[in-house]
Enzyme design. Structure first.
Site, short mmCIF file in Angstrom:
data_model
loop_
_atom_site.label_atom_id
_atom_site.label_comp_id
_atom_site.label_asym_id
_atom_site.label_seq_id
_atom_site.Cartn_x
_atom_site.Cartn_y
_atom_site.Cartn_z
N HIS A 1 -10.10 19.08 11.03
CA HIS A 1 -9.14 19.46 9.98
C HIS A 1 -9.46 18.76 8.67
O HIS A 1 -9.56 19.40 7.61
CB HIS A 1 -7.72 19.09 10.44
CG HIS A 1 -6.66 19.42 9.44
ND1 HIS A 1 -5.97 20.61 9.44
CD2 HIS A 1 -6.16 18.71 8.38
CE1 HIS A 1 -5.11 20.63 8.45
NE2 HIS A 1 -5.20 19.48 7.79
N GLU A 2 -9.64 17.44 8.73
CA GLU A 2 -9.94 16.68 7.52
C GLU A 2 -11.32 17.03 6.96
O GLU A 2 -11.54 16.99 5.75
CB GLU A 2 -9.84 15.18 7.80
CG GLU A 2 -8.46 14.72 8.24
CD GLU A 2 -7.37 15.05 7.23
OE1 GLU A 2 -7.67 15.11 6.02
OE2 GLU A 2 -6.22 15.28 7.65
N HIS B 1 -10.97 19.91 4.60
CA HIS B 1 -10.57 19.47 3.26
C HIS B 1 -11.76 18.87 2.52
O HIS B 1 -11.96 19.14 1.33
CB HIS B 1 -9.46 18.41 3.38
CG HIS B 1 -8.16 18.93 3.91
ND1 HIS B 1 -7.62 20.13 3.52
CD2 HIS B 1 -7.29 18.39 4.81
CE1 HIS B 1 -6.47 20.32 4.15
NE2 HIS B 1 -6.25 19.28 4.94
#
Length: 361
Positions: free
Chosen positions: A30-31, A34
């Site tokens: 997920h990170e 980003h």
């Protein structure tokens, strides 16, 4: 007995670590979403961290000044953009100085990476093992439906009335509103061959919520069932992988809707402790189970993070849209307070649902 006890303890520790590894991997993915989007759009990134809490390892790039760290608590992680939380900004590439549409891309990239990774795991699982189908083990005594309108022991159920059966909730979608004596068209695998047949419903199907799965088996006359793999063609596998991922996402929205409308009790939910416990049990069963639960968690994270709840990506996207439309942002300090309060409430809610699970037990 003592050796058995020690073995049991180590097994439990191992399965819990496996569950934590799955959660940590999904959060890191997920990170990473980003991070990749931020780098592509030239955002200033201060740190990429795996885990929370005290630093165990930290390295700073001499070229970019970005820090990479591994931290002690393996239940989280973050990609820290400069200026993201309203702090003093020293770079023209700070988060809030970028155009709203660029920030939206960066925010959505995290959930998107979760979904794509989950989809990859589903494809790997289906290619390696086949599609999981419900298999009829034993049937109840037939007092309603004629034999030619009944399932048989050994049948693999693939579709009912045009609804593909990937999850138990798909049975509810296909059968909801049907009454005893009604017939449905089912696609099943019988004796290794895919056939289409008519099935007579044996009990009324009026599902109040997602927890009433027991009514499915009464309606179909199934006494016991289990899952079994069924291999399908290459392109069918790819297509079914996408459908399966969408089904998982749909089931999450369905449960959330039932919770908001009161049709489903909050006791049906679980927090981090419950999630780790359930994940450890499923992941330790087999490699296929490992892929299945990891994919399920990945889709869950993707959907959950896009919800318009303060502190989550979905809420931050809304603030970006407000700024984009009205050409003026909500005061940064106000937004930061809203997200901070939301984060605290989310933590409190997570603790609450876990406590309710323990109380119920």
């Amino acid at each position: 007995m003592q050796l058995l006890s020690v073995s049991s303890v180590f097994h439990t520790i191992g399965t819990v670590l496996l569950a934590i590894l799955i959660l940590l991997a999904m959060i890191t993915v997920h990170e990473l979403g980003h991070y990749v989007a931020g780098k592509a759009l030239k955002f200033k990134i201060n740190e990429f961290a795996i885990g929370f809490g005290p630093k165990l390892y930290r390295r700073v790039s001499k070229k970019t000044g970005e820090a990479f760290s591994v931290r002690a608590l393996p239940l989280g992680g973050f990609c820290a953009f400069e200026g993201e939380d309203g702090e003093t900004q020293t770079s023209e590439n700070a988060f809030t100085k970028k155009a709203p549409w660029k920030r939206i891309i960066v925010l959505v990239a995290g959930p998107l990476f979760n979904y794509l990774f989950a989809l990859l795991l589903i494809m790997i699982s289906m290619f390696a093992f086949g599609q999981l189908l419900i298999k009829v083990d034993t049937m109840e005594a037939n007092e309603v439906a004629p034999a030619e309108y009944s399932l048989c022991e050994g049948d693999l159920i693939m579709e009912i009335d045009g609804t593909g059966i990937y999850l138990v909730s798909d049975f509810m979608t296909a059968l909801n509103g049907k009454n005893a004596g009604d017939t449905v068209t089912a696609k099943i695998v019988r004796g290794g061959e895919l056939i289409e047949t008519q099935i007579m419903i044996r009990a009324n199907c009026d599902f109040a919520n997602s927890a009433e799965a027991g009514k499915i088996w009464d309606a179909l006359g199934i006494s016991t069932a289990r899952t079994e793999n069924f291999r399908i063609g290459f392109f069918t596998t790819v297509g079914h992988s996408f459908v399966y991922s969408f089904k998982i996402a749909g089931s999450i929205f369905k449960v959330l809707g039932e919770l908001l409308t009161g049709r489903l009790s909050i006791n049906a939910m679980g927090g981090p402790v419950t999630t780790i416990s359930l994940t450890s049990k499923i992941a330790a069963q087999s490699l296929q189970s490992f892929f299945e639960i990891a994919a399920y968690i990945g889709v869950n994270l993707a959907v959950f993070n896009l919800l318009p709840i303060p502190a989550l990506d979905g809420s931050k996207v809304i603030f970006c849209f407000i700024e984009w439309i009205f050409k003026k942002p909500v005061p940064r300090k106000v937004e930061a307070i809203i997200h901070a309060v939301g984060f605290i409430l989310l933590l409190a809610f997570a603790v609450l649902v876990d406590v309710l699970q323990f109380v119920r037990c």
